[in-house]
Scaffold this motif. Structure first.
Motif, short mmCIF file in Angstrom:
data_model
loop_
_atom_site.label_atom_id
_atom_site.label_comp_id
_atom_site.label_asym_id
_atom_site.label_seq_id
_atom_site.Cartn_x
_atom_site.Cartn_y
_atom_site.Cartn_z
N ALA A 127 19.94 -23.29 -26.40
CA ALA A 127 21.21 -23.97 -25.95
C ALA A 127 22.36 -23.66 -26.96
N ASN A 128 22.14 -24.12 -28.05
CA ASN A 128 22.85 -24.04 -29.23
C ASN A 128 23.16 -22.54 -29.51
N ALA A 129 22.21 -21.73 -29.47
CA ALA A 129 22.31 -20.21 -30.01
C ALA A 129 23.15 -19.80 -28.81
N LEU A 130 23.04 -19.84 -27.41
CA LEU A 130 24.00 -19.26 -26.41
C LEU A 130 25.45 -20.21 -26.45
N THR A 131 25.63 -21.30 -26.91
CA THR A 131 27.02 -21.92 -27.06
C THR A 131 27.76 -21.09 -28.21
N ALA A 132 26.76 -20.78 -29.35
CA ALA A 132 27.35 -20.15 -30.73
C ALA A 132 27.83 -18.77 -30.20
N LEU A 133 27.16 -18.23 -29.04
CA LEU A 133 27.58 -16.87 -28.99
C LEU A 133 28.97 -16.95 -27.69
N GLY A 134 29.16 -18.16 -27.70
CA GLY A 134 30.56 -18.09 -26.73
C GLY A 134 30.32 -18.40 -25.29
N VAL A 135 28.88 -18.58 -24.64
CA VAL A 135 28.64 -18.76 -23.40
C VAL A 135 29.29 -20.01 -23.13
N LYS A 136 30.18 -20.26 -22.08
CA LYS A 136 30.86 -21.45 -21.63
C LYS A 136 30.25 -22.07 -20.31
N PRO A 137 30.48 -23.30 -19.84
CA PRO A 137 29.88 -23.81 -18.83
C PRO A 137 30.33 -23.05 -17.63
N GLY A 138 29.67 -22.84 -16.79
CA GLY A 138 30.52 -22.23 -15.27
C GLY A 138 30.39 -20.46 -15.57
N GLU A 139 30.25 -20.13 -16.77
CA GLU A 139 30.02 -18.77 -16.80
C GLU A 139 28.57 -18.30 -16.54
#
Ligand code: WTA
Length: 664
Positions: A127-139
């Motif tokens: 979850a942290n890694a995806l957020t760091a890649l720029g993935v946002k809620p709803g995408e």
């Protein structure tokens, strides 16, 4: 399903009471108890579902259970939760911390055990890694993976950060992957360098590379699985292990609105374009958890093996969300049912040719609940009883079937040869759209009849009706409908709400139209007769005839194509394509082969036509509609003869068409 097996389904009268030993320990122990529970749900459905949903972990309670304005349902309004917390955190932080969540066996024979505590850390890291890649809620995030633990971790990590996932079955082609990515505008793809299938590497990363140019995807996360050579694009591609290792194992899960989309899953409808079935968080998880508990009677010491790939809804609800929400142990197997373990993992012992792989897995891991598809069961029957006989299957206590009607012969074989006449069988009817099982025996309560999915689960109001929505008498065939909303019903078709309304609520007034034909017998048992639309079911995989037709007509040598399903003993249905080539092209075996490969490229191997028949012209009604019913009869009437230059004697076909024209 062949018409002869439909007949045998309709005349099947045997009935099997739940084994006493099973019933004694089951959650629901008798038909009377089931009926009581069913009646309770009917008296006050909202109170019933509120009680069921209460078993999930909610960060904020809902203020209203249901908001229903046909065709739109909202469930648990105002409630907030995080699906990954209900599936992982609450077990990891309690007594199940060191309990196995996932038992994994790769096709070569490599194994891993992941406890709830470990799963929690992995999901947090991802979850942290995806957020760091720029993935946002709803995408949206597309997941195109083999059946390895990272697939489940990726799904749960997406759920955790509120980025709906769309899992694309690894057997789909690059073209099919691109269509799905385009439709939901996915921002990232999680994939693997490859996956093992019958000893070969499925080139998943190559397919991703071929699929994403010009799409919205900006990041590709790659799990190392097969160590095969892959192309690499710096700045876009990252290794899963690199970003996971760098990420913190602590992640505070935000609570999402109950109606926040959890995932969309593409499935075939009656048009050429697959539809993105959108599921919500609170409602979906409620039914996935409820049915896992009730239908599979899951207990803490179970080893639950659902053989479906996570690319299908069965893998979503019964490999990941349902069993994990119950804190159960699931088994994940990567490969084919007929692949032997490699000697590297068997201390050099010969492992045969692999036809016993499933039974070998059940014996070694002590699987207790086994859930698979009739197509697989029919293949096992054909491979011979010596394979299961060579293994100790006494750990099994419950068997399940899903995906297509099961013929009584296969049901009986399953019960006797795999279940040792000791295990109840749950034949479960449901769909991608329903999110979870709708009709099924309760294993300790419902007497079963081979070939019948028996009765609806408590809370689910089904019926068999005619075109006008009138219930048909017991014993007559009609359309299967669901009369009341249920928490895990699809919310929409992504990007096409009108199609959603028309497909599911536009056919029969006031009710959900499933697209299946069914019959209810005098005991209130449901017998599913298969699709009544242009959806075909090939080896338990849903395909639309239009989808295959679109693939065929996109080939430059094809003028026109019509695709129908023909009954097939093993696969349920097989694909037969009638093709008129453009003038100047020779209709021969070579073109047949070329067209088959073209369909594989456009959709995937699962859509490869079994037979291609060439015709000078396709039979049409006076209003210009292709006469599919006639083609279905022609396709099933005679044996496969490979590719033929003319469909039939064109004169005979015309005569047939004339007589059909009068009827249609
Ligand atoms: C068929 C799979 C008879 C049915 C979970 C349905 C079944 C379609 C059964 C959904 C069953 C599924 N008996 N037919 N037990 N289970 N089907 O969306 O035609 O891949 O409409 O979901 O499979 O397929 P889907």
């Amino acid at each position: 399903m062949s018409s002869s097996s439909i007949d045998s389904v309709l005349t099947e009268t045997r009935s099997f009471a739940p084994p006493e030993e099973f019933a004694r320990a089951a959650r629901v122990r008798s038909l009377a108890e089931y009926e009581e529970l069913y009646a309770k749900a009917e008296r006050d459905p909202e109170a019933f579902w509120a009680e069921v949903a209460g078993e999930l972990q909610w960060a904020k309670p809902w203020t209203r259970v249901l908001d229903w304005s046909l065709p739109d349902a909202k469930w648990f309004i105002g409630g907030r939760l995080n699906a990954s917390v209900s599936c992982v955190d609450r077990h990891a932080q309690g007594a199940r911390k060191n309990k196995a969540a996932i038992l994994f066996e790769g096709e070569p024979g490599d194994t891993r055990v992941i406890t709830y505590g470990q799963l929690h850390r992995e999901v947090c890291r991802a979850a942290n890694a995806l957020t760091a890649l720029g993935v946002k809620p709803g995408e949206f995030v597309a997941i195109y993976m083999p059946m390895i633990p990272e697939a489940a971790i990726a799904m749960l990590a997406c759920a955790r950060i509120g980025a709906p996932h769309t899992v694309v079955f690894g057997g789909f082609s690059a073209e099919a992957l691109r269509d799905r990515i385009d439709d939901c505008q996915a921002k990232a793809v999680i994939t693997a360098d490859g996956g093992w299938r019958r000893g070969a590497v499925i080139p998943l990363k190559d397919n991703v590379d071929a699929a994403i140019d010009g799409t919205t995807v900006s990041k590709v996360v790659v799990v190392r699985r097969c160590n095969n050579d892959i192309a690499w694009k710096d700045g876009r591609d990252v290794w899963w292990h690199d970003i996971i290792d760098a990420a913190s194992a602590k992640h505070e899960a935000l609570a999402h609105d109950s109606e926040h989309p959890l995932f969309s899953l593409y499935t075939s409808g009656t048009t050429g374009k697959p539809k993105g079935i959108l599921h919500s968080t609170g409602g979906y998880l409620t039914n996935a958890a409820y049915t896992s508990k009730l239908v599979f009677d899951l207990r803490d010491d179970d080893v639950f093996w659902c053989t479906a790939d996570i690319g299908w809804v069965t893998g979503h609800s019964y490999v990941v969300y349902g069993p994990l929400a119950n804190g159960a142990t699931v088994l994940m197997y990567e490969g084919a049912p007929n692949a032997p373990r490699s000697s590297a993992f068997t201390s050099g012992h010969a492992t045969g040719i692999g036809l016993d792989r499933f039974w070998d897995i059940i014996e070694r891991w002590g699987v207790t609940v086994f859930y698979t598809a009739p197509t697989a069961i029919r293949a096992f029957m054909k491979w011979g009883d010596q394979h299961p006989a060579a293994h100790d299957l006494s750990s099994l206590r419950l068997l399940g079937s899903v995906g297509e009607p099961i013929n009584p012969e296969a049901w009986m074989w399953y019960r006797k040869t795999i279940g040792g006449d000791r295990c109840p069988i749950v034949d479960t009817w449901w769909q991608t759209e329903t999110g979870a099982i709708m009709i099924s025996p309760l294993p300790g309560a419902t007497p079963t009849k081979p070939g019948s999915a028996t009765r609806p689960l408590p809370g689910i109001a089904v019926d068999v009706v005619n075109k006008d929505g009138q219930p048909v008498p017991a014993g007559s065939g009609g359309f299967l409908v669901i009369k009341r909303p249920w928490p895990s019903m699809l919310r929409t078709i992504w990007g096409d709400h009108e199609r959603f309304t028309k497909t599911y609520f536009g056919e029969i007034d006031g009710v959900y139209f499933a697209g299946d034909g069914a019959r209810r017998d005098e005991d209130g048992y449901y017998w599913i007769m298969g699709r009544v639309d242009d959806v075909i079911n090939v080896a338990g995989h849903r395909l639309s005839t239009m989808e295959v037709e679109s693939a065929l007509v996109s080939h430059p040598k094809v003028a026109e194509a019509a695709v129908v399903g023909r009954p097939d003993e093993m696969k349920g249905q097989a694909i037969v394509a009638f093709v008129t080539p453009r003038s100047g092209f020779v209709a021969d075996e070579i073109l047949g082969k070329e067209l088959r490969e073209h369909v594989v490229k456009e959709i995937g191997a699962l859509a490869r036509p079994e037979e291609i028949r060439f015709a000078e012209a396709l039979p049409k009604t006076r209003s210009g509609k292709i006469m599919r019913r006639l083609l279905r009869e022609v396709a099933s009437g005679s044996k496969a003869r490979g590719d033929t230059t003319t469909l039939e004697d064109q004169g005979v076909l015309e005569k047939l068409a004339q007589s059909f024209d009068k009827e249609e």
